[in-house]
Scaffold this motif. Structure first.
Motif, mmCIF file in Angstrom:
data_model
loop_
_atom_site.group_PDB
_atom_site.id
_atom_site.type_symbol
_atom_site.label_atom_id
_atom_site.label_comp_id
_atom_site.label_asym_id
_atom_site.label_seq_id
_atom_site.Cartn_x
_atom_site.Cartn_y
_atom_site.Cartn_z
ATOM 1 N N HIS A 219 24.534 20.277 -9.992
ATOM 2 C CA HIS A 219 25.462 20.450 -8.879
ATOM 3 C C HIS A 219 26.860 20.059 -9.349
ATOM 4 C CE1 HIS A 219 22.133 21.121 -6.040
ATOM 5 N NE2 HIS A 219 21.500 20.198 -6.745
ATOM 6 N N GLU A 220 27.406 20.871 -10.251
ATOM 7 C CA GLU A 220 28.688 20.574 -10.877
ATOM 8 C C GLU A 220 29.438 21.869 -11.160
ATOM 9 O OE1 GLU A 220 28.018 16.684 -13.642
ATOM 10 O OE2 GLU A 220 27.108 18.535 -14.360
ATOM 11 N N THR A 221 30.669 21.694 -11.617
ATOM 12 C CA THR A 221 31.462 22.810 -12.111
ATOM 13 C C THR A 221 31.709 22.604 -13.594
ATOM 14 O OG1 THR A 221 32.570 23.195 -9.991
ATOM 15 C CG2 THR A 221 33.669 24.042 -11.970
ATOM 16 N N THR B 295 44.660 20.957 -17.757
ATOM 17 C CA THR B 295 43.512 21.356 -16.938
ATOM 18 C C THR B 295 42.295 20.502 -17.250
ATOM 19 O OG1 THR B 295 44.367 23.622 -17.001
ATOM 20 C CG2 THR B 295 42.134 23.327 -16.182
ATOM 21 N N VAL B 296 42.073 20.211 -18.530
ATOM 22 C CA VAL B 296 40.942 19.365 -18.911
ATOM 23 C C VAL B 296 41.111 17.964 -18.337
ATOM 24 C CG1 VAL B 296 39.806 18.224 -20.858
ATOM 25 C CG2 VAL B 296 40.321 20.672 -20.975
ATOM 26 N N ARG B 297 42.324 17.411 -18.421
ATOM 27 C CA ARG B 297 42.559 16.069 -17.889
ATOM 28 C C ARG B 297 42.294 16.008 -16.384
ATOM 29 N NH1 ARG B 297 47.731 16.508 -20.759
ATOM 30 N NH2 ARG B 297 47.487 15.671 -22.881
ATOM 31 N N PRO C 121 31.148 19.009 -16.733
ATOM 32 C CA PRO C 121 31.409 19.003 -18.175
ATOM 33 C C PRO C 121 32.493 19.994 -18.581
ATOM 34 C CG PRO C 121 29.481 20.315 -17.701
ATOM 35 C CD PRO C 121 29.889 19.703 -16.397
ATOM 36 N N VAL C 122 33.075 19.748 -19.746
ATOM 37 C CA VAL C 122 33.947 20.713 -20.405
ATOM 38 C C VAL C 122 33.134 21.327 -21.534
ATOM 39 C CG1 VAL C 122 36.070 21.064 -21.720
ATOM 40 C CG2 VAL C 122 36.018 19.422 -19.815
ATOM 41 N N ILE C 123 33.074 22.650 -21.577
ATOM 42 C CA ILE C 123 32.231 23.350 -22.538
ATOM 43 C C ILE C 123 33.106 24.219 -23.436
ATOM 44 C CG2 ILE C 123 30.434 25.118 -22.791
ATOM 45 C CD1 ILE C 123 29.179 24.054 -20.235
ATOM 46 N N ALA D 128 34.253 17.605 -25.325
ATOM 47 C CA ALA D 128 33.669 18.872 -24.883
ATOM 48 C C ALA D 128 32.317 19.070 -25.566
ATOM 49 C CB ALA D 128 34.607 20.035 -25.207
ATOM 50 N N VAL D 129 31.450 19.838 -24.926
ATOM 51 C CA VAL D 129 30.102 20.045 -25.444
ATOM 52 C C VAL D 129 29.903 21.517 -25.767
ATOM 53 C CG1 VAL D 129 29.105 20.369 -23.132
ATOM 54 C CG2 VAL D 129 27.654 19.615 -25.004
#
Length: 245
Positions: A142-144, A207-209, A215-217, A235-236
């Motif tokens: 349940h994330e973006t 945007t990442v901050r 997660p950041v992918i 990031a993953v």
């Protein structure tokens, strides 16, 4: 058996023999050393395989060493292709060599077949699921997920296959960032640090901050380093994210 095949230059047979004991080789006397030897001689494709001959110099397309490297990879990878095995890659810039550079460097029916048999792993998995060839199930998230595509991935494949794979995770919202290049571009970011950081600060870093909902992918090795250096966020890789689900 694996050692004998390796000594005879039969790389596929050597790998097959070793793969059958993949779960136990760390506990077998000499198993780790054998696996390391196969890994060093087997046709694993990684960033930099042909780059010393290709990078920054278009004249190197005529370099005999570059062509020898291309022919060697062609012969070894054709062992897989002829057995109907796909060639899967995690890193977009690795696939660039097989999909774009080798067919130009060593034009042949073999390099064309290698090109047609090469896929990024995430998109390939998504296609297998859609085709009903696997019943992989993923846990809900349940994330973006904020996704930054690799420049070479965008140019050669597009990010659609990767995003399709991520969208198979229930309840996960996939938001692809229109950020252009991360600013690293191989070693460019180290050679031109200030410019590299300015490129990152244009869209990607802010945007990442600001992203706090998941997660950041990023599939690109250098992209993940740039994101970490510029924002402190780890990031993953999309395949690692899928594996953990």
């Amino acid at each position: 058996q694996s050692k004998a095949a390796l000594a005879a230059g039969k790389f596929v047979e050597a790998y097959d023999s070793c793969a059958r004991m993949i779960d136990i080789w760390p506990f077998v006397d000499g198993g780790a050393e054998l696996a390391a030897e196969i890994a060093s001689r087997y046709p694993l494709v990684m960033v930099g395989v042909a780059q010393p001959a290709l990078e920054f110099d278009p004249r190197s397309l005529n370099d005999p060493a570059a062509r020898r490297t291309g022919r060697l990879m062609e012969r070894r990878l054709m062992e897989f292709v002829e057995r109907g095995m796909p060639i899967l890659g995690h890193e977009p810039s690795c696939l660039l060599t097989l999909k774009d550079e080798y067919p130009d460097l060593v034009p042949s029916a073999a390099t064309q077949k290698v090109k047609e048999s090469s896929f990024l792993l995430g998109g390939w998995v998504a296609d297998r699921i859609v085709a009903g060839e696997t019943d992989l199930k993923f846990k809900p998230r349940h994330e973006t997920a904020l996704v930054h595509g690799h420049c070479q991935q965008k140019a050669l494949f597009g990010t659609g296959p990767m995003n399709r794979a991520l969208e198979m995770i229930p309840d996960l919202t996939v938001r692809e960032l229109d950020s252009g290049c991360c600013g690293m571009a191989g070693s460019f970011g180290y050679d031109h640090f200030d410019i590299s950081q300015q490129i990152g600060e244009r869209v990607l870093f802010p945007t990442v901050r600001a992203h706090t909902t998941g997660p950041v992918i990023a599939p690109g090795f250098s992209c993940r380093h740039q994101i970490a250096d510029g924002t402190g966020v780890e990031a993953v890789h999309p395949v690692v994210f899928l594996r953990d689900q």
